[in-house]
Design a protein around this motif. Structure first.
Motif, PDB file in Angstrom:
ATOM      1  N   ALA A 130      26.038 119.470  -6.191  1.00 53.45           N
ATOM      2  CA  ALA A 130      25.307 119.200  -7.435  1.00 53.45           C
ATOM      3  C   ALA A 130      24.666 117.833  -7.312  1.00 53.45           C
ATOM      4  O   ALA A 130      25.231 116.927  -6.702  1.00 53.45           O
ATOM      5  CB  ALA A 130      26.259 119.230  -8.633  1.00 53.45           C
ATOM      6  N   TRP A 131      23.469 117.701  -7.874  1.00 57.15           N
ATOM      7  CA  TRP A 131      22.806 116.394  -7.914  1.00 57.15           C
ATOM      8  C   TRP A 131      21.729 116.450  -8.989  1.00 57.15           C
ATOM      9  O   TRP A 131      21.224 117.523  -9.348  1.00 57.15           O
ATOM     10  CB  TRP A 131      22.198 116.028  -6.560  1.00 57.15           C
ATOM     11  N   ASN A 132      21.394 115.277  -9.531  1.00 58.29           N
ATOM     12  CA  ASN A 132      20.356 115.238 -10.557  1.00 58.29           C
ATOM     13  C   ASN A 132      19.038 114.769  -9.952  1.00 58.29           C
ATOM     14  O   ASN A 132      18.949 114.467  -8.754  1.00 58.29           O
ATOM     15  CB  ASN A 132      20.786 114.365 -11.742  1.00 58.29           C
ATOM     16  N   ILE A 133      18.015 114.707 -10.781  1.00 58.98           N
ATOM     17  CA  ILE A 133      16.671 114.351 -10.308  1.00 58.98           C
ATOM     18  C   ILE A 133      16.661 112.935  -9.733  1.00 58.98           C
ATOM     19  O   ILE A 133      16.018 112.667  -8.709  1.00 58.98           O
ATOM     20  CB  ILE A 133      15.652 114.479 -11.456  1.00 58.98           C
ATOM     21  N   ALA A 134      17.389 112.022 -10.377  1.00 64.46           N
ATOM     22  CA  ALA A 134      17.427 110.635  -9.897  1.00 64.46           C
ATOM     23  C   ALA A 134      18.037 110.561  -8.505  1.00 64.46           C
ATOM     24  O   ALA A 134      17.576 109.793  -7.646  1.00 64.46           O
ATOM     25  CB  ALA A 134      18.209 109.768 -10.878  1.00 64.46           C
ATOM     26  N   ALA A 135      19.071 111.358  -8.244  1.00 64.62           N
ATOM     27  CA  ALA A 135      19.681 111.366  -6.910  1.00 64.62           C
ATOM     28  C   ALA A 135      18.747 111.987  -5.885  1.00 64.62           C
ATOM     29  O   ALA A 135      18.650 111.513  -4.746  1.00 64.62           O
ATOM     30  CB  ALA A 135      21.007 112.125  -6.953  1.00 64.62           C
ATOM     31  N   ALA A 136      18.051 113.052  -6.264  1.00 63.66           N
ATOM     32  CA  ALA A 136      17.116 113.702  -5.343  1.00 63.66           C
ATOM     33  C   ALA A 136      15.991 112.748  -4.959  1.00 63.66           C
ATOM     34  O   ALA A 136      15.522 112.758  -3.811  1.00 63.66           O
ATOM     35  CB  ALA A 136      16.552 114.964  -5.984  1.00 63.66           C
ATOM     36  N   ASP A 137      15.577 111.905  -5.907  1.00 63.39           N
ATOM     37  CA  ASP A 137      14.517 110.934  -5.609  1.00 63.39           C
ATOM     38  C   ASP A 137      15.029 109.835  -4.684  1.00 63.39           C
ATOM     39  O   ASP A 137      14.335 109.421  -3.748  1.00 63.39           O
ATOM     40  CB  ASP A 137      14.010 110.324  -6.914  1.00 63.39           C
ATOM     41  N   LEU A 138      16.245 109.371  -4.927  1.00 65.76           N
ATOM     42  CA  LEU A 138      16.800 108.300  -4.101  1.00 65.76           C
ATOM     43  C   LEU A 138      17.129 108.812  -2.702  1.00 65.76           C
ATOM     44  O   LEU A 138      16.786 108.168  -1.703  1.00 65.76           O
ATOM     45  CB  LEU A 138      18.057 107.735  -4.757  1.00 65.76           C
ATOM     46  N   PHE A 139      17.776 109.969  -2.627  1.00 67.04           N
ATOM     47  CA  PHE A 139      18.240 110.499  -1.335  1.00 67.04           C
ATOM     48  C   PHE A 139      17.353 111.646  -0.850  1.00 67.04           C
ATOM     49  O   PHE A 139      17.840 112.718  -0.493  1.00 67.04           O
ATOM     50  CB  PHE A 139      19.685 110.992  -1.465  1.00 67.04           C
ATOM     51  N   SER A 140      16.062 111.408  -0.819  1.00 60.57           N
ATOM     52  CA  SER A 140      15.140 112.478  -0.415  1.00 60.57           C
ATOM     53  C   SER A 140      15.380 112.918   1.027  1.00 60.57           C
ATOM     54  O   SER A 140      15.156 114.086   1.372  1.00 60.57           O
ATOM     55  CB  SER A 140      13.690 112.004  -0.588  1.00 60.57           C
ATOM     56  N   GLY A 141      15.868 112.018   1.876  1.00 59.47           N
ATOM     57  CA  GLY A 141      16.138 112.394   3.252  1.00 59.47           C
ATOM     58  C   GLY A 141      17.374 113.249   3.418  1.00 59.47           C
ATOM     59  O   GLY A 141      17.553 113.898   4.452  1.00 59.47           O
ATOM     60  N   LEU A 143      18.934 115.019   0.294  1.00 57.17           N
ATOM     61  CA  LEU A 143      18.942 116.073  -0.714  1.00 57.17           C
ATOM     62  C   LEU A 143      17.600 116.766  -0.865  1.00 57.17           C
ATOM     63  O   LEU A 143      17.439 117.608  -1.745  1.00 57.17           O
ATOM     64  CB  LEU A 143      19.376 115.486  -2.071  1.00 57.17           C
ATOM     65  N   GLY A 144      16.651 116.430  -0.007  1.00 54.22           N
ATOM     66  CA  GLY A 144      15.344 117.055  -0.083  1.00 54.22           C
ATOM     67  C   GLY A 144      15.379 118.525   0.297  1.00 54.22           C
ATOM     68  O   GLY A 144      16.356 119.044   0.850  1.00 54.22           O
ATOM     69  N   GLU A 145      14.306 119.211   0.011  1.00 55.06           N
ATOM     70  CA  GLU A 145      14.191 120.646   0.283  1.00 55.06           C
ATOM     71  C   GLU A 145      14.376 120.924   1.777  1.00 55.06           C
ATOM     72  O   GLU A 145      13.778 120.274   2.631  1.00 55.06           O
ATOM     73  CB  GLU A 145      12.814 121.151  -0.162  1.00 55.06           C
TER      74      GLU A 145
END
Length: 260
Positions: A130-141, A143-145
């Motif tokens: 699970a992760w939120n939008i803020a985490a996806a933005d910070l950890f794009s490398g 949690l990215g697609e």
């Protein structure tokens, strides 16, 4: 080794639960409530002397297997069984491990979604579940697609992690030492062993740190990252475990400063 106080608590607990049980078949009036010690011992396939010593708070050398039979004979709930093993200072041999799942427990998912700060949930294998939008933005490398969302594989196998995580050698060593603490609860679990064996084979850094046998509690503290768009950012990290799924953890990062 258990203390005298701990053994007394264990004895009181076993006696109280023995006295709640109904003889099978039920009998008439008895001097003592519930089962007799001999009856409990017979149900648990244990000696009456051993049960007596446990209830008296003596050092009866309670093996995990004997405690498991005692727990079943006492008809303990999951929480009661865990309490029994905790008081006895033993690991439950029948402790069930959750299977790997991409779905986070509802409690963890709700908390992650509600937080305004970067937040994510990890299972016992350190997969992001699970992760939120803020985490996806910070950890794009991470949690990215299309990314491998295992945190250990990201830290040790993704070259971008060494640039993104400030003080990577220290942070990587700390992360592995914290993971080893979790590993201690699952060291006989085939999927967990497979994860470690693969990391040892694929990463010389992981292999060397794993061989060092360092174990640390998971602690919060300052975390720095070199974001590809925002530059250097720093956070204060906090970690929590949901009561209904203590094999999972919630990680939250609160923004502190931005360095130019």
């Amino acid at each position: 080794m258990t203390s005298d106080h701990q053994r007394k608590l264990l004895g009181d607990f076993v006696r109280a639960h023995r006295e709640r049980l109904t003889p099978d078949p039920p009998t008439g009036r008895r001097r003592t409530p519930g089962l007799r010690r001999e009856e409990l011992a017979a149900r648990a396939q244990l000696s009456a002397t051993w049960v007596t010593w446990i209830e008296q708070g003596r050092d009866a050398q309670a093996s995990p297997q004997a405690l498991a039979r005692l727990a079943e004979a006492l008809l303990l709930t999951r929480a009661e069984r865990a309490y029994l093993f905790e008081l006895a200072g033993r690991r439950d041999p029948d402790h069930a491990q959750a299977e790997p799942s991409e779905r986070a427990p509802d409690s963890l998912a709700a908390m992650v979604e509600a937080l305004p700060h970067p937040a994510y949930g990890l299972d016992r294998f350190w997969n992001a579940i699970a992760w939120n939008i803020a985490a996806a933005d910070l950890f794009s490398g991470w949690l990215g697609e299309g990314r491998d969302r295992n945190l250990l594989r990201y830290i040790f196998l993704d070259p971008s992690a060494r640039r993104f995580i400030l003080d990577w050698p220290d942070r990587a060593a700390r992360a592995l030492a914290e993971f080893r603490a979790d590993f201690g609860a699952s060291f006989n679990d085939p999927p967990m062993l497979a994860l470690v064996e693969r990391l040892v084979a694929d990463s010389a850094d992981f292999a060397a740190l794993w061989k060092a046998q360092t174990v640390m509690d998971r602690e919060g503290g300052d975390r720095g990252f070199l974001h590809p768009e925002r530059g250097m950012v720093r956070y204060r990290q906090f970690t929590f475990r949901p009561a209904d799924r203590p094999d999972c953890k919630l990680v939250m990062l609160v923004r502190e400063t931005r360095l130019s």
